[in-house]
Design an enzyme around this catalytic site. Structure first.
Site, PDB file in Angstrom:
ATOM      1  N   SER A 156       7.668  -2.705  -1.993  1.00 29.75           N
ATOM      2  CA  SER A 156       8.005  -1.317  -1.642  1.00 29.75           C
ATOM      3  C   SER A 156       6.722  -0.623  -1.231  1.00 29.75           C
ATOM      4  CB  SER A 156       8.599  -0.630  -2.878  1.00 29.75           C
ATOM      5  OG  SER A 156       8.548   0.774  -2.726  1.00 29.75           O
ATOM      6  N   TYR A 170       8.989   0.977 -11.857  1.00 31.40           N
ATOM      7  CA  TYR A 170       9.211   0.490 -10.488  1.00 31.40           C
ATOM      8  C   TYR A 170       7.881   0.331  -9.768  1.00 31.40           C
ATOM      9  CZ  TYR A 170      11.436   0.026  -5.903  1.00 31.40           C
ATOM     10  OH  TYR A 170      11.857  -0.439  -4.676  1.00 31.40           O
TER      11      TYR A 170
END
Ligand SMILES: NC(=O)c1ccc[n+]([C@@H]2O[C@H](COP(=O)([O-])OP(=O)(O)OC[C@H]3O[C@@H](n4cnc5c(N)ncnc54)[C@H](OP(=O)(O)O)[C@@H]3O)[C@@H](O)[C@H]2O)c1
Length: 257
Positions: A156, A170
């Site tokens: 990401s 995350y």
């Protein structure tokens, strides 16, 4: 599960060339599904892993409708025994995967220190990081034996630069994927194994439903599509064996927020 297509041999096509078998986690939706369809269109057989058999069946249907070959291998990627079983099954059917695209991912709406629990944290890290490492661990001996292969970690943009709202677990897990990829390259390039950390910005998928504030239709219209990311992944898969694409960052032109 419909039978996989018969092949000339487990790993080679009729011309004797090594046939590409891409093992994709998170293949039942979003990026993983788009990667499966794109890779199949490029001639690869695709082995599809995710927890929901019905979602994998839908992806397999899309692949087969486009003339490709898909193997549905449901598993929870955080469970070692299930992952091992899946790896054994694809190896038995088509031979070991030649390439991996690890797209299974998790986030949680409770993503700040003030509201996350350690159970949430652990689940995110186990899915995004440990499960990816476990998949590589299973495949690495065969990749080496075959003289190489490509491993794509779907990370990401929050694994590439600090993104305060992406979530503690995350961001930490996605940042660590970059390290996993770099270590793989440092230690295994010499055996032909090439790893890439693909770092996308916002993608219009069901994943957005895990945000504390779910983006509306107008916001989503500005985002990347799963197909945009699949094209990026395919570029990495298609790069010739002497080229290692270490990291790619792909963001919407009109950035959110
Ligand atoms: N959407 C974004 O804005 C965005 C941005 C950057 C990066 N990413 C990354 O892109 C990847 C794909 O996400 P997406 O956007 O395509 O969302 P998605 O459609 O929700 O895909 C996530 C996939 O992961 C699978 N998965 C989750 N936990 C799993 C587990 N324990 N075992 C096996 N499979 C599991 C899910 O399938 P099951 O539920 O059936 O298991 C699902 O198919 C993720 O790694 C995500 O972090 C997304």
């Amino acid at each position: 599960m419909p039978p996989a297509e018969p092949t000339t041999s487990a790993t080679t096509g009729e011309d004797g060339a090594r046939r590409r078998t891409v093992w994709i986690t998170g293949a039942g939706s979003g990026v993983g599904r788009a990667v499966a369809v794109t890779a199949a269109a490029a001639g690869a057989r695709v082995a599809l892993t995710g927890r929901r058999p019905s979602a994998l069946a839908e992806t397999a249907e899309l692949v087969r409708a486009a003339g490709g070959a898909a193997l549905e291998l449901p598993a929870d990627a955080t469970r070692d025994a299930e992952l091992q079983q899946v790896y054994a099954e694809v190896s038995r059917t088509w031979g070991p995967p030649t390439d991996l695209v690890l797209a299974a991912g998790l986030n949680h709406p409770r993503r700040y220190w003030r509201d996350q629990t350690i159970a949430d944290f652990r689940a995110v890290v186990e899915t995004n990081l440990t499960a990816a490492a476990a998949a590589v661990d299973l495949a690495l001996p065969d990749l080496r034996a075959a003289g190489g292969g490509v491993v794509v970690f779907v990370s990401s943009v929050s694994g590439w630069q600090f993104s305060p709202d992406a979530g503690v677990a995350y961001s930490a897990s996605k940042s660590a994927l970059g390290s996993l990829s770099a270590h793989l390259n440092a230690q295994e390039n010499r055996h032909g194994v090439r790893a890439c950390s693909v770092c996308p910005g916002d993608i219009d998928t069901g994943f957005l439903g895990l945000r504390p504030v779910v983006p509306d239709r107008d916001d989503r219209a500005q985002m990347l599509s799963p197909a945009d990311v699949a094209r990026t992944v395919q570029f990495v898969l298609d790069s010739p064996p002497h080229v290692c694409v270490n990291e790619l960052v792909v963001t919407p032109t009109k950035k959110q927020g």
